[in-house]
Design an enzyme around this catalytic site. Structure first.
Site, PDB file in Angstrom:
ATOM      1  CD  GLU A  95     -54.798   9.667   0.439  1.00 49.54           C
ATOM      2  OE1 GLU A  95     -54.325   8.776  -0.046  1.00 49.54           O
ATOM      3  OE2 GLU A  95     -54.461  10.669   1.473  1.00 49.54           O
ATOM      4  CE  LYS A 152     -40.388  28.285  -7.630  1.00 53.27           C
ATOM      5  NZ  LYS A 152     -41.441  29.137  -7.342  1.00 53.27           N
ATOM      6  CD1 TRP A 168     -41.488  24.373 -11.406  1.00 50.74           C
ATOM      7  CD2 TRP A 168     -41.174  23.965  -9.279  1.00 50.74           C
ATOM      8  NE1 TRP A 168     -42.322  25.243 -10.704  1.00 50.74           N
ATOM      9  CE2 TRP A 168     -42.113  24.776  -9.210  1.00 50.74           C
ATOM     10  CE3 TRP A 168     -40.780  23.470  -8.257  1.00 50.74           C
ATOM     11  CZ2 TRP A 168     -42.516  25.308  -7.971  1.00 50.74           C
ATOM     12  CZ3 TRP A 168     -41.211  23.796  -7.006  1.00 50.74           C
ATOM     13  CH2 TRP A 168     -42.047  25.021  -7.014  1.00 50.74           C
TER      14      TRP A 168
END
Ligand code: AMP
Length: 541
Positions: free
Chosen positions: A328, A437, A442
């Site tokens: 992108e 998680k 995290w």
């Protein structure tokens, strides 16, 4: 008050014309079988004009999409210029995608003509009955192989021979579409990214700047990254813009092929994903090649492990240029280069900075945003989703309802979770979907993978989250041993290694030895496959 400068359209046509006029004898080399094919910019420019005439005769009109199914070679480069400069849209197809996804992409893009390398013919023959939009096939060689089921089918060299060597290139608008690539590795169908002449032109400048990769006419550049993977990271356009000598490896991507080509053609810059360079490193550690011409290796598409950067530089004198990007973004977003005042830092700190994904290249603005949409501070600790904007960043996917989810207030949401340090160096923590998680914390799977891969007996490592009754998720590590250590490697030594850096809660609950990590169609680790295979894996208590 308006400026009084020309409204000059940034299109690709003058780039090739410059190379033709200024560097007509500069070579473009392609490895073809045991030998090498050589062509000059002067010859190529004439062939590009013939190709545009041939495409017109096949009925290709402005805006029509032209697919290519080909390795990195000079004919592919000719298509890179003929198609956009006549106002049509180049669409390189990913050779490694499964048939159903290829068929989806070709029909979604509405490709009118497909150019195919002779060695890749069987794959397209199999798909052809499903390709309703395609009106012509062109085999990229001297003749059409006997017995092909493609119809109507033409030989590339016949088309060129029978076409005029001059072409009246149209005046294009810089916002006209020039090329398209579909994203890889997403769930669901691939999404189309449609580049404009302007975005490619500006990206070429961004790529070539001294503080990016410092590309020059004096360079000999060998893009190993496939021409279907974000247009070989834009390098074909930049090389022609500069007039650099080009070396294409064709389908020959084994470490020995690459080492021989670099040595024989005195390549100065090459580019590709880390898995490729891990293979070359293993070869260079065993066999002697003279790669002293190579001044830079552009590594991106996945994280370049710090130990790999150090190994290339300390053992082989090859400088690694680590960069982050996405389909992108055409793809360049950040480059990891030390700032001037960081040159005097201790060696370990310098390498640690360069293993980060780097600072934004001029032209790209970036920020990291938390779940509430608030920008997080540049403290090198707080996680946020990376968002970017700039003249070579996508504004919408091509004909795709999923577009809206990817943008926020004019910023593109990358899906990469990062920290940004006070110096502006971005560090990718994970893809949003790859984070583990555990008990509300995290855990970065990429951090664990990179550290495990620094162990001398380890070739590859991948970490995934598996469900856990108490902690929600826990990390599970997959390790591929180097060939010499397949028998002797133990879980204990990997755990000992991990304990030298990580706290108990970050250490994977188990390690599984496998023969190789599954790869995506562009050579990155494909953790989706592992997740499916090991979704019911029982972790030890
Ligand atoms: P693609 O569009 O196939 O090139 O994939 C883009 C994704 O690759 C990014 O969103 C990142 O997740 C990953 N990626 C690219 N470059 C790097 C890098 N240097 N380090 C870590 N991940 C990277």
């Amino acid at each position: 008050m308006q400026g009084l400068m020309m409204d000059y359209q940034l299109t690709l046509t003058p780039l090739l014309d410059r190379a033709r006029r200024l560097f007509p004898n500069k070579e473009i080399v392609t490895k073809a079988g045991p030998g090498l094919e050589r062509l000059t910019y002067g010859q190529m420019a004439e062939r590009v004009a013939r190709l545009a005439n041939a495409l017109e005769k096949l009925g290709v009109k402005r805006g029509d999409r032209v697919g290519t199914f080909a390795w990195n070679n000079v004919r592919h480069l000719e298509l890179y210029f003929a198609v956009p400069c006549m106002g049509s849209v180049l669409h390189p197809l990913n050779l490694r995608l499964p048939g159903d996804q290829l068929a989806y992409i070709i029909s979604h893009a509405d490709d009118q003509v497909i150019f195919v390398d002779p060695s890749l013919l069987p794959a397209i023959e199999k798909l052809a009955p499903h390709l309703k939009s395609v009106r012509h096939y062109v085999v990229m060689g001297d003749k059409v192989p006997e017995g092909t089921t493609l119809n109507p089918v033409h030989a590339y060299e016949d088309l060129l021979r029978n076409s005029s060597p001059t072409y009246p290139w149209p005046n294009l608008n810089e916002n006209d579409a020039a090329a398209m690539c579909y994203t890889s590795g997403t769930t669901g169908n691939p999404k189309g990214v449609l580049y404009s002449h302007r975005s490619i032109y500006l990206h070429c400048l961004g790529l070539s700047m001294t503080d990016s990769f410092g590309l020059s006419e004096k360079d000999v550049i060998m893009p190993v990254v496939p021409m279907f993977h974000v247009l070989a990271w834009g390098t074909p356009f930049a090389m022609v813009m500069l007039g650099s000598k080009i070396v294409f490896p064709g389908p020959h991507l084994q470490p020995r092929d690459l080492a021989e080509l670099i040595q024989a053609e005195h390549v100065t810059i090459t580019a590709g994903v880390p898995t490729l360079w891990l293979g070359l490193l293993a070869l260079l550690d065993k066999e002697r090649y003279d790669l002293s011409s190579l001044r830079g290796m552009i590594v991106g598409g996945a994280a370049a492990p710090q130990w790999m950067i150090e190994a290339y530089e300390k053992r082989h004198g090859i400088s690694v240029m680590h960069a982050w990007g996405m389909t992108e973004l055409s793809p360049l977003g950040t480059v990891s280069r030390l700032k001037s005042y960081q040159d005097t830092l201790p060696e370990t700190e310098r390498f640690a900075i360069r293993a980060k994904q780097g600072i934004s290249v001029p032209g790209i603005e970036l920020r990291a945003v938390d779940e509430t949409g608030k920008e997080v501070s540049w403290d090198g600790k707080t996680f946020g989703e990376l968002q970017v904007r700039g003249p070579w960043v996508i504004s919408s996917y091509y004909n795709d309802e999923r577009s809206a989810d990817s943008f926020m207030d004019g910023w593109f949401k990358t899906g990469d979770v990062v920290t940004i340090d006070p110096e502006g160096f971005v560090q990718i923590v994970d893809r949003t979907k790859d984070l583990v998680k555990s008990g509300g914390e995290w855990i970065s799977s990429q951090d664990l993978e990179n550290f495990i891969m620094a162990h001398p007996k380890v070739m590859e490592a991948a970490v995934i989250a598996v469900p856990h009754p108490k902690w929600q998720e826990r990390p599970l590590a997959f390790v591929v041993a180097k060939p010499d250590y397949k028998e002797s490697i133990t879980k204990g030594e990997i755990f000992d290694h991990l304990r030298t850096r990580f706290d108990k809660m970050y250490i994977p609950d188990d390690i599984v030895f496998i023969d190789s990590v599954p790869k995506t169609s562009v050579g990155k680790f494909d953790k989706k496959v592992l997740r499916v295979q090991y979704q019911d894996y029982k972790l030890p208590d």
